[in-house]
Design a protein around this motif. Structure first.
Motif, PDB file in Angstrom:
ATOM      1  N   ARG A 293      37.354  48.197  37.878  1.00  0.00           N
ATOM      2  CA  ARG A 293      37.537  49.561  37.379  1.00  0.00           C
ATOM      3  C   ARG A 293      39.005  49.963  37.274  1.00  0.00           C
ATOM      4  N   THR A 294      39.857  49.380  38.101  1.00  0.00           N
ATOM      5  CA  THR A 294      41.289  49.702  38.041  1.00  0.00           C
ATOM      6  C   THR A 294      42.050  48.765  37.118  1.00  0.00           C
ATOM      7  N   GLY A 295      41.424  47.664  36.739  1.00  0.00           N
ATOM      8  CA  GLY A 295      42.099  46.683  35.903  1.00  0.00           C
ATOM      9  C   GLY A 295      42.861  45.653  36.717  1.00  0.00           C
ATOM     10  N   ALA A 296      42.777  45.734  38.036  1.00  0.00           N
ATOM     11  CA  ALA A 296      43.458  44.765  38.900  1.00  0.00           C
ATOM     12  C   ALA A 296      42.780  43.397  38.846  1.00  0.00           C
ATOM     13  N   ARG A 297      41.486  43.394  38.526  1.00  0.00           N
ATOM     14  CA  ARG A 297      40.722  42.149  38.413  1.00  0.00           C
ATOM     15  C   ARG A 297      40.056  42.107  37.054  1.00  0.00           C
ATOM     16  N   ILE A 298      39.876  40.903  36.552  1.00  0.00           N
ATOM     17  CA  ILE A 298      39.183  40.694  35.285  1.00  0.00           C
ATOM     18  C   ILE A 298      37.946  39.850  35.576  1.00  0.00           C
ATOM     19  N   PRO A 299      36.765  40.337  35.198  1.00  0.00           N
ATOM     20  CA  PRO A 299      35.549  39.572  35.496  1.00  0.00           C
ATOM     21  C   PRO A 299      35.419  38.334  34.612  1.00  0.00           C
ATOM     22  N   ASN A 300      34.791  37.308  35.161  1.00  0.00           N
ATOM     23  CA  ASN A 300      34.506  36.128  34.345  1.00  0.00           C
ATOM     24  C   ASN A 300      33.236  36.400  33.531  1.00  0.00           C
ATOM     25  N   ALA A 301      32.838  35.439  32.715  1.00  0.00           N
ATOM     26  CA  ALA A 301      31.695  35.629  31.818  1.00  0.00           C
ATOM     27  C   ALA A 301      30.410  35.910  32.585  1.00  0.00           C
TER      28      ALA A 301
ATOM     29  N   GLU B 149      42.459  51.733  21.247  1.00  0.00           N
ATOM     30  CA  GLU B 149      41.933  50.548  21.923  1.00  0.00           C
ATOM     31  C   GLU B 149      41.882  50.806  23.427  1.00  0.00           C
ATOM     32  N   TYR B 150      40.728  50.640  24.034  1.00  0.00           N
ATOM     33  CA  TYR B 150      40.585  50.833  25.467  1.00  0.00           C
ATOM     34  C   TYR B 150      40.279  49.516  26.146  1.00  0.00           C
ATOM     35  N   SER B 151      40.725  49.402  27.367  1.00  0.00           N
ATOM     36  CA  SER B 151      40.552  48.177  28.133  1.00  0.00           C
ATOM     37  C   SER B 151      39.131  48.057  28.673  1.00  0.00           C
ATOM     38  N   PHE B 152      38.842  46.884  29.185  1.00  0.00           N
ATOM     39  CA  PHE B 152      37.570  46.660  29.854  1.00  0.00           C
ATOM     40  C   PHE B 152      37.387  47.687  30.971  1.00  0.00           C
ATOM     41  N   ALA B 153      38.436  47.926  31.749  1.00  0.00           N
ATOM     42  CA  ALA B 153      38.373  48.877  32.864  1.00  0.00           C
ATOM     43  C   ALA B 153      38.039  50.284  32.367  1.00  0.00           C
ATOM     44  N   ASP B 154      38.668  50.713  31.284  1.00  0.00           N
ATOM     45  CA  ASP B 154      38.382  52.037  30.722  1.00  0.00           C
ATOM     46  C   ASP B 154      36.917  52.153  30.315  1.00  0.00           C
ATOM     47  N   ARG B 155      36.433  51.136  29.631  1.00  0.00           N
ATOM     48  CA  ARG B 155      35.061  51.162  29.147  1.00  0.00           C
ATOM     49  C   ARG B 155      34.057  51.085  30.299  1.00  0.00           C
ATOM     50  N   LEU B 156      34.354  50.274  31.299  1.00  0.00           N
ATOM     51  CA  LEU B 156      33.485  50.201  32.470  1.00  0.00           C
ATOM     52  C   LEU B 156      33.434  51.547  33.186  1.00  0.00           C
TER      53      LEU B 156
END
Length: 99
Positions: free
Chosen positions: A63-71, A27-34
């Motif tokens: 990209r670092t996972g420090a922020r999570i984008p909204n929809a 399982e990869y995070s949003f940051a990994d996939r971005l």
């Protein structure tokens, strides 16, 4: 015309060394996939920020996972990179690539 390829396929020789890091059995995070999509597209933080009309620090945070984008931002990322939201959110291992 678009085609769907699996993330496990060899995309090109320059990024094949990264293929194992992004295999679908983990399982990869949003940051990994971005990060992976930006690597495949050869797009920098500055280029993506320009396309999305946002700050480069915003992209860096995603990209670092420090922020999570909204929809809304996820939608803009998908449009800017021509990638499916399902892929970025981890619901699919297939990425939409432009031919």
């Amino acid at each position: 015309m678009s085609k769907v390829i699996n993330i496990n396929q060899k995309i090109n020789p320059d990024i094949s060394k990264h293929r194992d890091k992004y295999s679908s059995n983990i399982e990869y995070s949003f940051a990994d996939r971005l990060n992976y999509v930006m690597l495949v597209r050869n797009i920098t933080n500055v280029q993506l920020a320009d396309k999305m009309y946002c700050a480069t620090s915003t992209i860096a945070g995603y990209r670092t996972g420090a922020r999570i984008p909204n929809a809304i931002m996820i939608k803009e990322i998908c449009r800017s990179l021509d990638v499916s939201a399902d892929y970025l959110l981890g619901l699919s291992d297939s990425i939409l690539l432009q031919e």
